[in-house]
Every structure is written in structure tokens, then in C-alpha cells.
Design an enzyme around this catalytic site. Sequence first.
Site, PDB file in Angstrom:
ATOM      1  N   ARG A 264      34.795  -7.763   3.658  1.00  0.00           N
ATOM      2  CA  ARG A 264      34.576  -8.178   5.043  1.00  0.00           C
ATOM      3  C   ARG A 264      34.893  -9.652   5.215  1.00  0.00           C
ATOM      4  O   ARG A 264      34.436 -10.485   4.451  1.00  0.00           O
ATOM      5  CB  ARG A 264      33.130  -7.918   5.447  1.00  0.00           C
ATOM      6  CG  ARG A 264      32.827  -6.438   5.406  1.00  0.00           C
ATOM      7  CD  ARG A 264      31.528  -6.094   6.081  1.00  0.00           C
ATOM      8  NE  ARG A 264      31.281  -4.658   5.924  1.00  0.00           N
ATOM      9  CZ  ARG A 264      30.174  -4.045   6.325  1.00  0.00           C
ATOM     10  NH1 ARG A 264      29.223  -4.734   6.915  1.00  0.00           N
ATOM     11  NH2 ARG A 264      30.037  -2.752   6.151  1.00  0.00           N
ATOM     12  N   ARG A 279      25.234 -12.912   2.029  1.00  0.00           N
ATOM     13  CA  ARG A 279      26.410 -12.419   2.754  1.00  0.00           C
ATOM     14  C   ARG A 279      27.664 -12.780   1.963  1.00  0.00           C
ATOM     15  O   ARG A 279      27.925 -13.953   1.693  1.00  0.00           O
ATOM     16  CB  ARG A 279      26.477 -13.039   4.146  1.00  0.00           C
ATOM     17  CG  ARG A 279      27.693 -12.557   4.929  1.00  0.00           C
ATOM     18  CD  ARG A 279      27.622 -12.920   6.374  1.00  0.00           C
ATOM     19  NE  ARG A 279      26.528 -12.216   7.036  1.00  0.00           N
ATOM     20  CZ  ARG A 279      26.259 -12.329   8.338  1.00  0.00           C
ATOM     21  NH1 ARG A 279      26.982 -13.098   9.095  1.00  0.00           N
ATOM     22  NH2 ARG A 279      25.272 -11.653   8.867  1.00  0.00           N
ATOM     23  N   GLU A 351      18.627  -7.089   5.803  1.00  0.00           N
ATOM     24  CA  GLU A 351      19.148  -5.765   6.161  1.00  0.00           C
ATOM     25  C   GLU A 351      19.903  -5.181   4.968  1.00  0.00           C
ATOM     26  O   GLU A 351      20.818  -5.814   4.423  1.00  0.00           O
ATOM     27  CB  GLU A 351      20.081  -5.883   7.363  1.00  0.00           C
ATOM     28  CG  GLU A 351      20.633  -4.533   7.795  1.00  0.00           C
ATOM     29  CD  GLU A 351      21.816  -4.665   8.747  1.00  0.00           C
ATOM     30  OE1 GLU A 351      21.891  -5.683   9.454  1.00  0.00           O
ATOM     31  OE2 GLU A 351      22.653  -3.758   8.747  1.00  0.00           O
ATOM     32  N   SER A 354      22.160   0.541   7.301  1.00  0.00           N
ATOM     33  CA  SER A 354      22.325   0.772   8.723  1.00  0.00           C
ATOM     34  C   SER A 354      22.712   2.242   8.848  1.00  0.00           C
ATOM     35  O   SER A 354      23.672   2.673   8.229  1.00  0.00           O
ATOM     36  CB  SER A 354      23.423  -0.144   9.228  1.00  0.00           C
ATOM     37  OG  SER A 354      23.650   0.086  10.585  1.00  0.00           O
ATOM     38  N   ARG A 393      21.897  -7.512  -1.393  1.00  0.00           N
ATOM     39  CA  ARG A 393      20.574  -7.899  -0.885  1.00  0.00           C
ATOM     40  C   ARG A 393      19.464  -7.136  -1.601  1.00  0.00           C
ATOM     41  O   ARG A 393      18.329  -7.627  -1.688  1.00  0.00           O
ATOM     42  CB  ARG A 393      20.503  -7.667   0.626  1.00  0.00           C
ATOM     43  CG  ARG A 393      21.465  -8.599   1.362  1.00  0.00           C
ATOM     44  CD  ARG A 393      21.529  -8.300   2.829  1.00  0.00           C
ATOM     45  NE  ARG A 393      22.592  -9.060   3.468  1.00  0.00           N
ATOM     46  CZ  ARG A 393      23.105  -8.753   4.660  1.00  0.00           C
ATOM     47  NH1 ARG A 393      22.637  -7.708   5.321  1.00  0.00           N
ATOM     48  NH2 ARG A 393      24.064  -9.487   5.173  1.00  0.00           N
TER      49      ARG A 393
END
Length: 427
Positions: A264, A279, A351, A354, A393
Site C-alpha cells: 500500500r 503502518r 485496527e 476490517s 499490529r
Amino acid sequence: MLDLQYIRENAEVVKSAIINKATGTPDLVDHVLELDELWRKITTELQNVQTAANAEAKKIGELMKSGQKEQAQSAIAESSRLKAALKDLEEGQRTAALSLDAALLEIPNVPHPSVPIGKVPSDNVVAFEHGVFPAFSFQPVPHWDILEKHDLVDFDRGSKVAGAGFPFYKGPGARFQRALINFFLDQAIGSGYLEIQAPLVVNEDSARGTGQLPDKEDLMYEAVRDGLYLIPTAEVPVTNLHRDEILSESDLPIKYCAYTPCFRREAGSYGKDVRGLNRLHQFDKIELVHFVRPEDSYEALEELRAHAEDLLQKLGLPYRRLLMCTGDMGFTQAKKYDLEVWSAGQERWLEVSSISNFETFQARRMKIRYRSKSEARPQIVHTINGSGLALPRIVAALLENNQQEDGSITIPPALRSYFGSETLISS
RNA sequence: GGAGGGGUGGCAGAGCCCGGCUGAAUGCACCGGUCUUGAAAACCGGCAUACGUUUGCGCGUAUCGUGGGUUCGAAUCCCACCCCCUCCGCCA
């Protein structure tokens, strides 16, 4: 992409969806309906002329065969005239269709009635919390300190070799990743998922199918010379696996799990959000994907959600489940949960998953259908996917939550056989 | 990289040389029925997709990898592009 007929019949619902998702102006709906009307008008006219032209051509064939040359000649003249008319109509239809398609792609999915209406992250509903925050007799440190102390991840050399956000994992750090990947995959397989190893690049059609194109191209790395995109998630190749297919009802539900690195670009982040493993441009993730009958999709969403939560429970991580509000759920989703783990060293939620039901939004673009016993025509499937889980994470939270006063890390029991020991200490 | 072959309905596979009677034979799969205590087999019937139009039966249009061309008319002829396969070479 929504069904045009649905938009015609539910214009107000779609307008509310646009407003609640804060993703454009409700005038888009009127615009689509106008273009639709125009397209249909032209199409009807075009088809009428085509009918005439086809009849004429057929007549010519018969006249030629029976030797009536003169009548054939006049029919040919008539046919030529129709052909000229066709050209303009075809051009008009093409233009109208292009505008209509483009406008249709701007219309977001409609949120499920159970989704709370809201604009900002604080409007998300904390639907569930599990576990207790770890207690420490000392001041816990953030994971980047732990990584450095044990030399588990080398960010600097990653930057040198590839760039910021592309770390090297080393020794027990690499091994820890591998343990998690295997643990997650084995758990998914045990829950009935079929393991998939997918291509790490996809073509343009695939990127469009899951909705990364047209407007999220900035998210993806692109191999321009070959027209390929590095996948931002396994969702893209795995969902596209059945693109342009008509499945049989007995094939459903289909459940896949896939481990892949994810790439990403994530332009525009800064500060503590991107510190350490929070991230990255490249990270590992296990993705879970369901293809189901429409009537089963909300049950499947909860099932997938439960699978992901089960992993967090087995790892002993305190977590909470958010039901995302309309404004924070994304363009393509009808309903979405986020799972966040508590990270004791940073004292914040991260997070890690999802989980979304897309209903027919993705599948319509990809033309993934199934033959139903109760319906005459093939029906569009519903797609559901979610992380199970994203690694960095999880690593961060496990390191922070399980750190000991002597600096060692306790490995959760569920992972020990995968990792090969009960604690992580400097090698 | 070199040479050749091919992309047709859910699948397999005819049709292409010789353009109209082909939205497309045949087989398999699938659905319904007959038969059977039940099942299998056998037999009968149905069965591409999308869109437009219609209260409905239906009617119409488009689609044989994609785009363009020739022609009154194209799965069929011509051009370009994409993809796949086989053999040889190279290579993990």
C-alpha cells in the site's frame, strides 16, 4: 456498482445513502436517471431501425434466390439508407452508455438498515469489548523499543534497500511472523476455509472488479510497463477468482483464506500513526473471503466476524469491535465492522481487521453469479471479506502486552508450538 | 527467445475452407415428468447471457476472445490487438 433498476425504483434510498456516506451529491442519482432515460430512448429507436434493417437483409436474400433482381436492388438501396441511420444511433448509444457507466460508478453502495448514521469515527458504535487490559508492575514500552532491544526488525536497512515502510524482519522477528501466518491459516482451514495462494499482482480488470479502480489507484503500486498492480490486499485476486463466472447453487457458500503480503502506498500519513509497525507499505495479512447466496450474507458476515474474533481471543488480546457508521465505512460496503486490539505500550487501539458485506456491489461489477433453483435467471452472489488477521499490529500488540520486566516477551500459549518456545528473548 | 496451433453456450465440442436455411449440431451436466416400493437405468420434455419493450403470454436487439473493416447480410472473409496451448531453447 448498484443495479440500475434498483436505483430507478429506490431513488430516494440511494440519495440518502450518498448523503449519509458523505461521498458526493445526491444529484448524482438524478443525473444517472436522466442518462438512463436518454440511453433507453436511443436504444429503443436503434433497435427499431435494426429490426427494419434485419428484415430488409433477409428479404434481399430471398429475392436474390428467386431471381427477382430488380426488387432486390431497391431493397438494397433501402437497406443502405437504414445503415446510414444506424451509424448515428449507434454512436449516440455508445456515448450515452459511457456517460451512464461513468455516473453509475460514482454511486456508492447503500448501507444496511442496521448501520448507524454518522459522519466521523466517533460516530462508530463500540459493539463489543473483550478481555482485560494487561497490568504491569513497571512502565510498558512501545513495540518499537522492544523491536530494537531484541533486534527483531531492521527499519533503517529496509529504508536503504527499498524505502521507508519496507522493513526487514530478523531472526525471532521473522520467525514470529511465520508462526502467526501458520497459526492464522491453520485456524481458518479448521473453520472450513480453502487455502489459496494468489498472484501478488493483478491486471486492471481485477483492480476494477473489487473497486480499487477507478478512484483508489493512488493506493496501489503499479508496474506500468506490464499494466499490473501490486495487490493492496488478497481480497483483490481472491474475489476476482470467480469473475465472469456462473456458479452453481450447490457450490455456495465458497470460503477462501489466503495469506499474502499486501502493498500500500498510503500517501500522506505521518507522526506516531506510522511509527514502528503501525503502518507499513508492505505487510502480511491473511484474508478471509466468502461467496454466498444473498439471503445468507448477513449470517455469513457474523460468521466471518466470529472467526476473526476467535483468533484474537486465542491470542489473548483485549479487543473491541466497532460497527462502522455510514460516514466511515467506505464506498463499496453495505455493512462493516472493524476489530481493534489494545496496545499497552502505546496505550491506544490498533485496527487489525476490517470485515465487510459488499452484498452485490462487487459481484455485479465482476459478474459473479449463480444458478438458483428458485429463480429463472442467474442471481448475483454476495461477497464478504475480512482480515483474519493483519500481522504487523498484532505483532505490535503482542509484544507490548506481553512484555516482562526483564525485557523478555511471553508467547501466547496458542502460538508456542508454532513459534517453538514460550518466550522471546534476545538471541 | 524461435516455430506452430487455438479462443464458440455451465462443461466438452461441431460449424469457419464454400457468408444468408446457425444464437448455433451433438454429447455431458442441470431442471421437470413417465416408469419404480425407493434409487439407478431407460424414455419424454425443458435448458446461453445481457438489455429494451409488454400487466402477462410474448416480441425485439446485441453477443461465437476484444476492437475495427468488407458486405444488403459475418461465428464464417480481411486487419489490428489480447489471451491460451504445444514443441524447441533458456531457467527456478
